[in-house]
Structure formats: structure tokens, C-alpha cells
Scaffold this active site. Structure first.
Site, PDB file in Angstrom:
ATOM      1  N   GLN A  36      -2.944  -6.485  12.275  1.00 25.48           N
ATOM      2  CA  GLN A  36      -2.195  -5.716  12.998  1.00 25.48           C
ATOM      3  C   GLN A  36      -2.172  -6.206  14.531  1.00 25.48           C
ATOM      4  OE1 GLN A  36       0.782  -4.442  12.245  1.00 25.48           O
ATOM      5  NE2 GLN A  36       0.728  -3.720  10.084  1.00 25.48           N
TER       6      GLN A  36
ATOM      7  N   ASP B 122       7.390 -12.123   1.748  1.00 24.80           N
ATOM      8  CA  ASP B 122       8.231 -11.436   0.860  1.00 24.80           C
ATOM      9  C   ASP B 122       9.508 -10.662   1.710  1.00 24.80           C
ATOM     10  OD1 ASP B 122       7.888  -8.080   0.829  1.00 24.80           O
ATOM     11  OD2 ASP B 122       6.605  -9.252   2.159  1.00 24.80           O
TER      12      ASP B 122
ATOM     13  N   CYS C 158      26.083 -20.740  -9.419  1.00 20.70           N
ATOM     14  CA  CYS C 158      26.911 -22.060  -8.952  1.00 20.70           C
ATOM     15  C   CYS C 158      27.500 -23.069 -10.253  1.00 20.70           C
ATOM     16  CB  CYS C 158      26.236 -22.733  -7.877  1.00 20.70           C
ATOM     17  SG  CYS C 158      26.010 -21.733  -6.483  1.00 20.70           S
TER      18      CYS C 158
ATOM     19  N   SER D 136       0.565  -1.227  -0.106  1.00 25.96           N
ATOM     20  CA  SER D 136       0.092   0.047  -0.245  1.00 25.96           C
ATOM     21  C   SER D 136       0.682   1.162   0.144  1.00 25.96           C
ATOM     22  CB  SER D 136      -0.756  -0.001   1.145  1.00 25.96           C
ATOM     23  OG  SER D 136      -0.042   0.186   2.491  1.00 25.96           O
ATOM     24  N   GLY D 137       2.272   1.084   0.404  1.00 29.09           N
ATOM     25  CA  GLY D 137       3.059   2.368   0.514  1.00 29.09           C
ATOM     26  C   GLY D 137       3.119   2.782   1.885  1.00 29.09           C
ATOM     27  N   GLY D 138       2.255   2.331   2.779  1.00 33.79           N
ATOM     28  CA  GLY D 138       2.068   2.332   4.229  1.00 33.79           C
ATOM     29  C   GLY D 138       3.358   2.313   4.868  1.00 33.79           C
ATOM     30  N   PHE D 139       4.025   1.200   4.933  1.00 34.22           N
ATOM     31  CA  PHE D 139       5.145   0.820   5.477  1.00 34.22           C
ATOM     32  C   PHE D 139       6.130   1.892   5.368  1.00 34.22           C
ATOM     33  CE2 PHE D 139       9.365  -0.745   6.219  1.00 34.22           C
ATOM     34  CZ  PHE D 139       8.992  -1.556   7.593  1.00 34.22           C
TER      35      PHE D 139
ATOM     36  N   ASP E 140      -2.613   0.393   5.759  1.00 32.55           N
ATOM     37  CA  ASP E 140      -2.559   0.278   7.347  1.00 32.55           C
ATOM     38  C   ASP E 140      -1.654   1.078   8.095  1.00 32.55           C
ATOM     39  OD1 ASP E 140      -0.482  -1.266   6.140  1.00 32.55           O
ATOM     40  OD2 ASP E 140      -0.369  -2.580   8.008  1.00 32.55           O
TER      41      ASP E 140
ATOM     42  N   GLY F 217       3.358  -6.275  10.975  1.00 31.93           N
ATOM     43  CA  GLY F 217       3.901  -5.867  12.472  1.00 31.93           C
ATOM     44  C   GLY F 217       4.815  -6.984  12.967  1.00 31.93           C
TER      45      GLY F 217
ATOM     46  N   HIS G 196      21.929 -15.958  -7.104  1.00 38.00           N
ATOM     47  CA  HIS G 196      22.264 -17.233  -6.123  1.00 38.00           C
ATOM     48  C   HIS G 196      21.113 -16.967  -5.118  1.00 38.00           C
ATOM     49  CE1 HIS G 196      23.749 -20.067  -3.821  1.00 38.00           C
ATOM     50  NE2 HIS G 196      23.933 -19.298  -2.709  1.00 38.00           N
TER      51      HIS G 196
ATOM     52  N   CYS H 105      24.485 -26.419  -4.595  1.00 40.69           N
ATOM     53  CA  CYS H 105      23.306 -25.716  -5.559  1.00 40.69           C
ATOM     54  C   CYS H 105      23.364 -25.672  -7.037  1.00 40.69           C
ATOM     55  CB  CYS H 105      23.556 -23.934  -5.031  1.00 40.69           C
ATOM     56  SG  CYS H 105      22.337 -22.919  -5.963  1.00 40.69           S
TER      57      CYS H 105
ATOM     58  N   CYS I 124      22.036 -23.361  -9.294  1.00 42.44           N
ATOM     59  CA  CYS I 124      21.784 -22.360 -10.006  1.00 42.44           C
ATOM     60  C   CYS I 124      22.735 -21.738 -10.911  1.00 42.44           C
ATOM     61  CB  CYS I 124      21.656 -21.103  -8.916  1.00 42.44           C
ATOM     62  SG  CYS I 124      22.859 -20.327  -8.369  1.00 42.44           S
TER      63      CYS I 124
END
Length: 381
Positions: A193, A270, A313, A97-100, A150, A220, A339, A308, A310
Site C-alpha cells: 500500500q 481482477d 458472437c 482477505s475481506g478487508g476491502f 490490509d 490502493g 462476451h 470476436c 466467442c
């Protein structure tokens, strides 16, 4: 009846934990859960191309409403045909939302019932973000999953403050729902929250669930509290969210926390952590974190992680990656970023398989042992 923009399908619940295997169906495709979402703050995951993200199995990415509002502006993105076309990504996108970001400007913002007054961190100009404005921006960006505006109070904030905060967040969520112009094509999440107060978490969840959002975020947490405390609060909060709705734990990206979150029923995660530490030469490996810029790797011709598979690697050595980073070559940051993202996406594949096999606790024990994680050194991870 109109089909909702996003739908969660529960495939399996793990026998011994709260973990669940599922999939999230969106207008731009379906992705399996639990899933880690790479963060593309400014409509790009730093140094990575969309093709590389698909190659490593990223089923969904996150972009930032606040930053895209400032640059290039939501109207330009809309003129380009929406965020998917603008950044050439044809799979699901989640926007916050941009709130943080606004609330992190502690010395430059003022909260009131209408919204938040703050100063642009780039040029200091006065701006105002309301629940309606946050939704309007995201409608123009055209993301598949949107977040309600929020407030995220500090974890140790006073009870009275947090109570007032969650009640305002619920009112803002209701206003955002009413302002949502495209519910058939974009799913809007409510954000639970309550800081470290169980009864306030319960109240927040109850109030938001009554509004019947298509999904719910847990905010939170991972804001400085001990990991054991985060897990305790998570264990309490996730059952408060309906089983037929996705659960998204915001801002969590450490390997141990992804596993612990999945055990407690989280579907989506995330964090900027893997890309941020990659730019400093820190790599996530099956044996714990490795700072490839250290001098001891100057003649180390092994891959970053011998377990790994990837792109990095398979093709490059610690010595070469260190050389690039020491010389400020961008390719070095691309290799460490690739990686780290691959590591977490592959970790979530392993988590999903462990849920299928009803062996998530065994997987956790083995992973933690190899990774070198324990409660005493938790802050290092």
C-alpha cells in the site's frame, strides 16, 4: 525443505518494456501470466458455469472472503470439501482477505490495532475481522492463493495517516503469516500500500518483502485517481517486488489498464467491471464499449463484435441480445457476460503473444487506436 504452495516461473522479459511472460504453478494447476481473473464473489462468476469459464480460457478465478464468511459461512464450505468442491471448480482460486469490503463500510466500522469492528451489511449485527480471522476463514475455504488483511486508505489521504496505515498493514501481514495453518497448500500474498506517496510505497514494499511472501499484491490503485497517475505509481512500485515473485494489481479490469499494467510488469489482474457492466447491457468490443440496449440496435443483426469469436458472437445478434435484455430475460445477461469475459481473456492472450514477439508497445498503439482510447476520454473506459 518443503516446496512452497505456489511458484512463479519467469519465461521471458519483453525487450522494450517492463512486461514479462510467465506462469504461476499452484496446487490446482498452472496458468499463464499476465492473466485476467474473473471475479466469482459468492463462489460463482455471475450467470456463468465453471464449464463456460474453462471454455473461454479462465485459468484462475477470484472469490470473496467477506461475503463467503457471511453466507454460507466458512465452516459449511469446509464441510463440503473446500471451495473447489463446493463450486465444482478444479482450477486455481484466489481469495481476497475481506478487508476491502469491510473498509468500504466507512460509516459502520472502527479500526484498531487488533483488527476492524464493523456491522454486517446484511442485518447490521456487530462483527470483528482480525488478521488471524481473515487467514482462518481462507484456510477453511481452501483457496490456492490467499490475501493478507490490509487497510486500503484513499489515494489522496494525508501522508501521516497513510504512514501509520502501511505500518499497521505490515504488522497485520506478519500476524497473518504466523496464523497461516497450511502454507504447503495455500500461498499467502502480502499487499503493498502507500496511496500516492512514493516513499511510503517503497517502505511498504521493503517491509513486506523482508517477510518473504510467495507473492505480492499492489493495492490502493484504481480507486479514483487519474489513469496517468495510476500508471506512474505502478511504474515505480512493480520494480520494488522481487523478480521471482508474482505481482498482482488488485481491482483493475478496464482493457486499456490491463495493457498498461502488463507493460509495467504486472502478472495478475481482477475486477468485477466486465460482469457488472454486462448486466447493464454494456459490452467491451474491439471498437470500444457498445451499449447493446440502445434503440439503434433493435434491427442490427450483426454480432456484438464482428472481430470476436466467442460463443455469443458466433451465435447471436445485437438485435436478439437487446431484445432479451429489454425483456429482462436472464439469458441476455449470460450472453453479454460471456462476451465481456471472453473479450478480456482473449485480450490477455494477445498481450502474452505480443510479449513473446517483443511488440507490446506496437500492440498497445494499434489496440488503443481501434478501441478509440485516449487520455481525454479516459474516464469513459
Amino acid at each position: 525443505m518443503t516446496q512452497p504452495a505456489i511458484q512463479y516461473r519467469l519465461i521471458k522479459k519483453e525487450k522494450h518494456t517492463g512486461a514479462r511472460l510467465g506462469e504461476l504453478i499452484t496446487p490446482h494447476g498452472t496458468f499463464p501470466t499476465p492473466m485476467f481473473m474473473p471475479v466469482g464473489t459468492l463462489a460463482t462468476v455471475k450467470t456463468m458455469s465453471p464449464e463456460e469459464l474453462k471454455e473461454m480460457g479462465a485459468g484462475v478465478i477470484l472469490s470473496n472472503t467477506y461475503h463467503l464468511w457471511l453466507r454460507p459461512g466458512e465452516d459449511i464450505v469446509a464441510e463440503a470439501g473446500g471451495l473447489h468442491k463446493f463450486m465444482n471448480w478444479d482450477q486455481p482460486i484466489l481469495t481476497d482477505s475481506g478487508g476491502f469490503q469491510v473498509f468500504s463500510l466507512a460509516d459502520m466500522r472502527n479500526i484498531e490495532e487488533a483488527g476492524v469492528h464493523f456491522r454486517n451489511h446484511i442485518n447490521g449485527s456487530k462483527m470483528f475481522l482480525s488478521p488471524e480471522k481473515a487467514i482462518d476463514i481462507q484456510n477453511k475455504l481452501g483457496s490456492d492463493i490467499m490475501m493478507s488483511l490490509d487497510e486500503c486508505p484513499p489515494y489522496d489521504e494525508s501522508y501521516d495517516y497513510v504512514k501509520n496505515s502501511i505500518e499497521r498493514t505490515t504488522r497485520w501481514a506478519e500476524r497473518g503469516l504466523k496464523a497461516h495453518a497450511n502454507p504447503e497448500m495455500q500461498g499467502l500474498f502480502g499487499i503493498v500500500q502507500g496511496a500516492g506517496h512514493k516513499d511510503l510505497r517503497k517502505q511498504s514494499a521493503k517491509d513486506l518483502v523482508s517477510l518473504d511472501f510467495p507473492g505480492y499484491s499492489i493495492g490502493g490503485l484504481s480507486v479514483g485517481e487519474p489513469k496517468a497517475e495510476m500508471n506512474r505509481m505502478l511504474e515505480y512500485t512493480t520494480p520494488l517486488i522481487p523478480e521471482n515473485k508474482p505481482r498482482y494489481l488488485m481491482g483493475v479490469g478496464a482493457a486499456d489498464s490491463l495493457i498498461d499494467g502488463a507493460i509495467r510488469g504486472v502478472d495478475m489482474f481482477d475486477c468485477v467491471l466486465p460482469t457488472r457492466i454486462a448486466r447493464n447491457g454494456t459490452c467491451m468490443t474491439s471498437k470500444g464499449r457498445l451499449v447493446v440496449k440502445n434503440a439503434k440496435f433493435a434491427r442490427d443483426f450483426r454480432p456484438i463484435d464482428e472481430q470476436c469469436n466467442c460463443y455469443t458472437c458466433r451465435n447471436y445478434t445485437r438485435a436478439y441480445v437487446r431484445h432479451l435484455l429489454k425483456c429482462d430475460e436472464t439469458f441476455g445477461i449470460r450472453l453479454t457476460t460471456y462476451h465481456n469475459l471472453h473479450f478480456l481473456l482473449h485480450l490477455m492472450e494477445q498481450v502474452r503473444q505480443a510479449i513473446r514477439d517483443d511488440q507490446l508497445l506496437e500492440f498497445r498503439e494499434q489496440f488503443f487506436e481501434e478501441y478509440g482510447f485516449n487520455e481525454e476520454n479516459a474516464k469513459n473506459f
